[in-house]
Design an enzyme around this catalytic site. Structure first.
Site, PDB file in Angstrom:
ATOM      1  N   CYS A 198       0.559  13.046  19.076  1.00  0.00           N
ATOM      2  CA  CYS A 198      -0.030  13.711  20.234  1.00  0.00           C
ATOM      3  C   CYS A 198      -0.321  12.661  21.285  1.00  0.00           C
ATOM      4  O   CYS A 198      -1.210  11.846  21.139  1.00  0.00           O
ATOM      5  CB  CYS A 198      -1.311  14.409  19.817  1.00  0.00           C
ATOM      6  SG  CYS A 198      -2.020  15.415  21.120  1.00  0.00           S
TER       7      CYS A 198
ATOM      8  N   HIS B 116       0.815  -1.228   0.000  1.00  0.00           N
ATOM      9  CA  HIS B 116       0.000   0.000   0.000  1.00  0.00           C
ATOM     10  C   HIS B 116       0.844   1.273   0.000  1.00  0.00           C
ATOM     11  O   HIS B 116       0.310   2.374  -0.170  1.00  0.00           O
ATOM     12  CB  HIS B 116      -1.001  -0.001   1.158  1.00  0.00           C
ATOM     13  CG  HIS B 116      -0.452   0.299   2.509  1.00  0.00           C
ATOM     14  ND1 HIS B 116      -0.536   1.544   3.091  1.00  0.00           N
ATOM     15  CD2 HIS B 116       0.194  -0.476   3.415  1.00  0.00           C
ATOM     16  CE1 HIS B 116       0.006   1.513   4.300  1.00  0.00           C
ATOM     17  NE2 HIS B 116       0.464   0.287   4.523  1.00  0.00           N
TER      18      HIS B 116
HETATM   19  C1  LIG Z   1       4.294   2.083   6.590  1.00  0.00           C
HETATM   20  C2  LIG Z   1       5.597   1.602   7.102  1.00  0.00           C
HETATM   21  C3  LIG Z   1       5.700   0.372   7.765  1.00  0.00           C
HETATM   22  C4  LIG Z   1       4.510  -0.484   8.082  1.00  0.00           C
HETATM   23  O1  LIG Z   1       3.963  -1.106   6.946  1.00  0.00           O
HETATM   24  P1  LIG Z   1       2.447  -1.610   7.028  1.00  0.00           P
HETATM   25  O2  LIG Z   1       2.270  -2.467   5.834  1.00  0.00           O
HETATM   26  O3  LIG Z   1       1.594  -0.386   7.007  1.00  0.00           O
HETATM   27  O4  LIG Z   1       2.308  -2.387   8.295  1.00  0.00           O
HETATM   28  C5  LIG Z   1       6.950  -0.036   8.188  1.00  0.00           C
HETATM   29  N1  LIG Z   1       8.044   0.714   7.969  1.00  0.00           N
HETATM   30  C6  LIG Z   1       7.984   1.891   7.325  1.00  0.00           C
HETATM   31  C7  LIG Z   1       9.238   2.654   7.081  1.00  0.00           C
HETATM   32  C8  LIG Z   1       6.767   2.375   6.874  1.00  0.00           C
HETATM   33  O5  LIG Z   1       6.716   3.557   6.247  1.00  0.00           O
END
Ligand SMILES: *Cc1c(COP(=O)(O)O)cnc(C)c1O
Length: 392
Positions: A324, A200
């Protein structure tokens, strides 16, 4: 004026081509990949193809690709899994600015015997590879340093750190969740043994990620049950999600050069415009070693949350640089690690651009930003006092 989404580091919209690629896997090719009948075999074939695609994008072998439910699960799998296979020998070297999926996991494992070294970073958010060398000891089972920081966008010198880990014989993991579509991803060039990504964040669906694990590395599974993913990740596969991830990754890799050029130009236009118009405002992160879509600012005499909410009212979606906590503004661990004074850190805000971002949008955002800061400051007794004593 329409709404402007400048929070692509949090998540991205799914590319229509990705939606189209996933479409057959909801109600046509819906079989369980573990079933032996034709329905199951077709789903299995889709996963095999997706795995090949992901492997090609990472310069890896298909059997080194493990599908997970998220970047968070990929990070947990490597940390908890490596720790579990090395019972009694537990030291991890990581950085102070990792995502919570790394930091909270290390904290969770501490009472179980894991010792963690949190490497400091410099004012720009860079880890010093020599610090990695010095931190590794006889008990070190893993080094985990993120590729690019999700808050301030700083890109770490992975290849150098990877060389140090290889010399020391310690496996090297990187949380590369912010990298696809922005940075090179070939695992041999990066010198990594483990790498996490999440669909995503690169115009794929939510709830699906990848852990790359180099042949020869060892880790215990997080989930036990059926023998899916070669016994390393039990649970019926998210077939549509996996297909979507692979499609999104292929698009991110093939479109990277064009995306980087476009994003860099828009980001620099935005940064210049903001810095020219907002006084007492600084750009955080590294001036050049930064994600092409990241602009992170600290504005004095303004609270980040207030800025964020006021921008939201104007249709601009950004992200606050400080979580926050229980009413009290506590600057994020990243801003603390780069040594921002608390009173500066509380006025932080992150803008992350995406594929659909236009020049008109960044101009609209810069206008809204400057106007909002001016309005908030006009209401702030601090600001009036500070201007009097500083004499501007
Ligand atoms: C978004 C993010 C995650 C977590 O990924 P998810 O699929 O949302 O659990 C881990 N590390 C970094 C650097 C991220 O930006």
């Amino acid at each position: 004026m329409g709404r402007v989404y400048l929070d692509h580091a949090a998540t991205t919209p799914v590319d229509p081509a990705v939606v189209a690629a996933m479409q057959p896997y909801w109600h046509e090719t819906f079989g369980n990949p573990s079933s032996i009948h034709a329905f199951g075999r077709e789903a299995r074939a889709a996963i095999d193809t997706a795995r090949d695609t992901v492997a090609r994008c990472l310069g890896a072998r298909p059997e080194e690709i493990l599908f997970t439910s998220s970047g968070t699960e990929a990070n947990n799998t490597v940390l908890q899994g490596v720790f579990a296979t090395n019972l009694g020998r537990g030291h991890v070297v990581t950085s102070a600015i990792e995502h919570h999926a790394i930091l909270t996991t290390c904290q969770h494992l501490a009472p179980l015997g894991l010792r963690t070294t949190y490497l400091p970073v410099d004012q720009h958010g860079l880890v010093d590879p020599d610090d990695v060398r010095r931190a590794i000891d006889r008990e070190t089972v893993l080094v985990s340093v993120m590729y690019a920081n999700n808050e301030i966008g700083t890109i770490q010198p992975l290849a150098e750190i990877g060389r140090i880990c290889r010399e020391a014989g310690v496996p090297f993991h990187t949380d590369a969740v912010q990298a696809p579509g922005m940075l090179p991803l070939r695992v041999d060039d990066l010198g990594v043994d483990f790498l996490s990504i999440s669909a995503h964040k690169f115009y794929g669906p939510k709830g699906v990620g990848v852990l790359y694990a180099r042949t020869g590395t060892r880790f215990a599974p997080l989930l036990y049950g059926g023998g899916q993913e070669r016994g390393l990740r039990a649970g019926t596969e998210n077939v549509a999600g996996i297909v979507g991830l692979a499609k999104a990754l292929a698009l991110a890799v093939s479109g990277r050069d064009a995306a980087v050029a476009q994003l860099t130009a828009l980001r620099d236009r935005f940064i210049e415009s903001v810095l020219a118009r907002v006084e007492h405002c600084r750009l955080n992160g590294h001036p050049t070693q930064r994600l092409p879509n990241n602009a992170h600012f600290s504005v004095e005499f303004v609270e980040g949350e207030a800025l964020l909410l006021n921008l939201d009212l104007l249709g601009i979606a950004a992200s606050s640089g400080s979580a926050c906590m229980s009413g009290a503004q506590e600057p994020s661990h990243v801003l603390q690690a780069i040594g921002l004074p608390r009173e500066v850190a509380v006025g932080s805000i992150r803008f992350t651009l995406g594929r659909s971002t236009t020049a008109a949008e960044v101009d609209q955002a810069a206008d809204a930003f400057a106007d909002t800061v001016a309005r908030l400051r006009a209401m702030s007794p601090f600001y009036a006092d500070a201007m009097r004593t500083r004499g501007r």
